[in-house]
Design an enzyme around this catalytic site. Structure first.
Site, PDB file in Angstrom:
ATOM      1  N   HIS A 174       3.232  66.885  24.619  1.00  0.00           N
ATOM      2  CA  HIS A 174       3.907  66.853  23.321  1.00  0.00           C
ATOM      3  C   HIS A 174       4.740  65.586  23.163  1.00  0.00           C
ATOM      4  O   HIS A 174       4.835  65.036  22.069  1.00  0.00           O
ATOM      5  CB  HIS A 174       4.793  68.090  23.171  1.00  0.00           C
ATOM      6  CG  HIS A 174       4.057  69.269  22.608  1.00  0.00           C
ATOM      7  ND1 HIS A 174       4.604  70.512  22.492  1.00  0.00           N
ATOM      8  CD2 HIS A 174       2.801  69.378  22.112  1.00  0.00           C
ATOM      9  CE1 HIS A 174       3.727  71.339  21.952  1.00  0.00           C
ATOM     10  NE2 HIS A 174       2.627  70.670  21.727  1.00  0.00           N
ATOM     11  N   GLU A 411     -21.231  65.088  23.530  1.00  0.00           N
ATOM     12  CA  GLU A 411     -20.207  64.886  24.557  1.00  0.00           C
ATOM     13  C   GLU A 411     -20.670  65.346  25.934  1.00  0.00           C
ATOM     14  O   GLU A 411     -19.947  65.224  26.914  1.00  0.00           O
ATOM     15  CB  GLU A 411     -18.911  65.608  24.167  1.00  0.00           C
ATOM     16  CG  GLU A 411     -19.108  67.048  23.777  1.00  0.00           C
ATOM     17  CD  GLU A 411     -17.897  67.649  23.075  1.00  0.00           C
ATOM     18  OE1 GLU A 411     -16.783  67.152  23.272  1.00  0.00           O
ATOM     19  OE2 GLU A 411     -18.078  68.624  22.321  1.00  0.00           O
ATOM     20  N   ASP A 435     -14.914  63.339  26.608  1.00  0.00           N
ATOM     21  CA  ASP A 435     -15.658  64.248  27.476  1.00  0.00           C
ATOM     22  C   ASP A 435     -16.956  63.623  27.964  1.00  0.00           C
ATOM     23  O   ASP A 435     -17.343  63.820  29.120  1.00  0.00           O
ATOM     24  CB  ASP A 435     -15.959  65.563  26.742  1.00  0.00           C
ATOM     25  CG  ASP A 435     -14.835  66.573  26.914  1.00  0.00           C
ATOM     26  OD1 ASP A 435     -14.200  66.577  27.978  1.00  0.00           O
ATOM     27  OD2 ASP A 435     -14.583  67.357  25.979  1.00  0.00           O
ATOM     28  N   CYS A 482     -16.030  59.844  17.539  1.00  0.00           N
ATOM     29  CA  CYS A 482     -14.724  60.445  17.259  1.00  0.00           C
ATOM     30  C   CYS A 482     -13.858  60.509  18.508  1.00  0.00           C
ATOM     31  O   CYS A 482     -12.783  61.095  18.486  1.00  0.00           O
ATOM     32  CB  CYS A 482     -14.879  61.833  16.639  1.00  0.00           C
ATOM     33  SG  CYS A 482     -15.676  63.039  17.706  1.00  0.00           S
TER      34      CYS A 482
END
Length: 550
Positions: A174, A411, A435, A482
């Site tokens: 975070h 991926e 990935d 992406c």
């Protein structure tokens, strides 16, 4: 990049008394402290909402949800009933749960453990009457800390703090998310020896390269200051042209869209010249909750984003992608020896079809509000894609809604190797390079020792990207990116040269990526990509494509 001196931040120690009054009184004290904590967090949320910072507000909202966790409160009350003081019971409860989460050794749960410590410490401070020490920093500070809490980051004085470096955390923590939302240079997960640096040590922090250069010479400092000035001027020029299309000097058009997780991200992307959304990470809608969002809730969220984008900008919604490093508390997954090779992505949808079908219905209904497509994650076999499409078609026919484009995330290496077969049945590909890279190299991208070698510009990964792009182009489809390297300036010319038609990038980088494309020649990018595929290492590829400012 930041050039200034270090300042170490240390968190306040709170002394907890074991002396307890009656259980009823201690329970009341705990209730009052939690209520006061909620008021403080709400005040912080109001402050960051006023600053139009959705990233900070969302994380503070997660703190409120933690405060309302019945298990946390019940465990503390149980300890109070056994004779502990409210402060002692609360400290034992939240620190124990945080330790359990952090021992699970994945970045998402480590982030939640840090949130729990932050929120728990706030309640404990109120219970003990400890005074919150206002943090003041010298001018031109780079913070060095073992870890920073989200509260530390949300209240950070940006007029004083130019960047920070932490031993704990990682790219998905975070605190790292907050740093990106604040556009502040940061490094997470650095070597513990940085904690030994004395205050005032001159450093150069380069967030893009993940480096902290100690005691640079005056000449080095001046060189970086000049570079900063040039970059600042360039950002202003790029922003002024943000709405111009990304067309190369020889006429090749590359679509630049955004990776987002919320409506606020979509709004910001439009302001920065984004031509659509190439990846809505729908899992963010499912996280920090006690139960899955309803069909109506999802429909409203997806529709609101589509409306922000308008009728001409695309919105690609990836179906729920959890499991592996992204678990959900209300979707328990049995222990797996290799969670990255187990139930994750679309496999969860097949195992919990009611969740996937609910999401598909919401996406279909939202398609009436804009230019919506759906994308399935973690597709390895043609059978999986056909099953997912069949579920979508069944729900579409029930709703009587027009068909929408359907794509897959490439991926898993198998999908790239079989790209021609997939291209015959998919409307588009979007390559998830994070990935794809770790599966190709068999290296966990979160592993502290191996992470530096998990580079999407490895020639093996580039070869798979090229295979997927060629297959899509041969079938009259398009292939986008992406994953993380879409926002990497060194990767942009190579990806374009390999035949990629769309880059879905982090929102703040949209203007600079578009500007970079306008300075490139597509023919030269093709030659560069051909050369890169003959090289041996990611380092050699990066040497072939120096950063634009270098």
């Amino acid at each position: 990049m930041a050039v200034r001196s270090t300042y170490r931040i240390q968190h306040q120690e709170i002394v907890v008394s074991e002396i307890a009054k009656s259980p009823n009184e201690e329970r009341r004290r705990l209730e009052q402290a939690i209520a006061q904590s909620k008021l403080e967090i709400e005040a912080l949320r109001a402050k960051v909402h006023g600053q139009a910072d959705a990233g900070k507000a969302a994380i503070l909202a997660a703190h409120l949800e933690l405060l309302e966790d019945p298990e946390l409160v019940e465990t503390a009350v149980s300890a109070i009933d056994k004779g502990k003081s409210a402060a002692s019971a609360w400290q034992q409860t939240y620190t124990s749960q945080a330790q359990q989460l952090s021992r699970l050794q994945n970045e998402l749960l480590a982030a939640r453990a840090n949130d729990l410590r932050d929120m728990g410490g706030r309640v404990l401070r109120i219970l003990t009457g400890a005074t919150l020490e206002a943090k003041t920093y010298p001018d031109n500070t780079i913070l060095i800390a073992e870890d920073l809490t989200p509260s530390d980051t949300a209240t950070m004085d940006r007029s004083k703090v130019l960047g920070f470096c932490t031993v704990g955390g990682g790219a998905t923590s975070h605190v790292s998310i907050l740093a990106r939302s604040m556009d502040i240079p940061a490094i997470a997960g650095t070597e513990p020896r940085v904690l030994d640096l004395p205050d005032g040590t001159p450093v150069i922090l380069d967030g893009s390269k993940g480096t902290l250069r100690l005691n640079p010479s005056p000449e080095e400092m001046e060189k970086v200051r000049r570079l900063q000035a040039r970059l600042k001027q360039k950002r202003q020029i790029d922003l002024a042209a943000a709405n111009d299309p990304a067309i190369t000097t020889d006429g090749y058009r590359l679509e630049i869209v955004a990776n987002i997780g919320s409506k606020a991200d979509a709004e910001k992307s439009v302001d920065l010249g984004g031509e659509g959304v190439g990846l809505l990470r729908s899992e963010f809608i499912f996280m920090e909750r006690d139960s899955a969002p309803s069909e109506a809730e999802q429909t409203e969220i997806y529709s609101s984003i589509a409306k922000v984008l308008g009728p001409d900008r695309s919105l690609i919604i990836r179906t729920l992608d959890v499991g592996g490093d992204k678990p959900l508390p209300y979707l328990p997954i049995p222990h797996e020896e290799n969670p990255f090779l187990g139930e994750r992505g679309v496999r969860i949808g097949f195992d919990r079809p009611e969740i996937l079908r609910t999401q598909l219905r919401a996406i279909l209904q939202a398609s009436q509000s804009g230019k919506v497509s759906v994308m399935f994650p973690m597709i390895a076999r043609l059978e999986e894609f056909r099953m997912a499409k069949a579920m979508l078609e069944e729900e579409r026919q029930k709703l009587g809604i027009a068909p929408i484009p359907v794509g897959i995330m490439v991926e898993i290496p198998a999908a790239a190797v079989m790209a021609h077969q997939f291209a015959a049945e998919a409307d588009f590909f979007s390559i998830g390079t994070n990935d794809l890279t770790q599966y190709t190299l068999a290296m966990d991208r979160g592993h502290p020792k191996l992470a530096p070698y998990v580079d999407g510009l490895n020639p093996a990964v580039l070869s798979l990207i090229g295979m997927a792009a060629k297959a899509a182009n041969d079938h009259g489809k398009w292939c986008g990116i992406c994953g993380g390297i879409g926002s990497d300036p060194q990767a942009v010319p190579l990806l374009m040269g390999l035949g990629i038609k769309e880059l879905s990038v982090s929102v703040p980088t949209i203007p600079s990526i578009k500007a970079q494309v306008r300075e490139l020649s597509f023919a030269e990018c093709q030659k560069l990509a051909e050369k890169a595929l003959t090289l041996n290492t990611a380092a050699e590829v990066r040497a072939l494509c120096p950063l634009p400012e270098e």
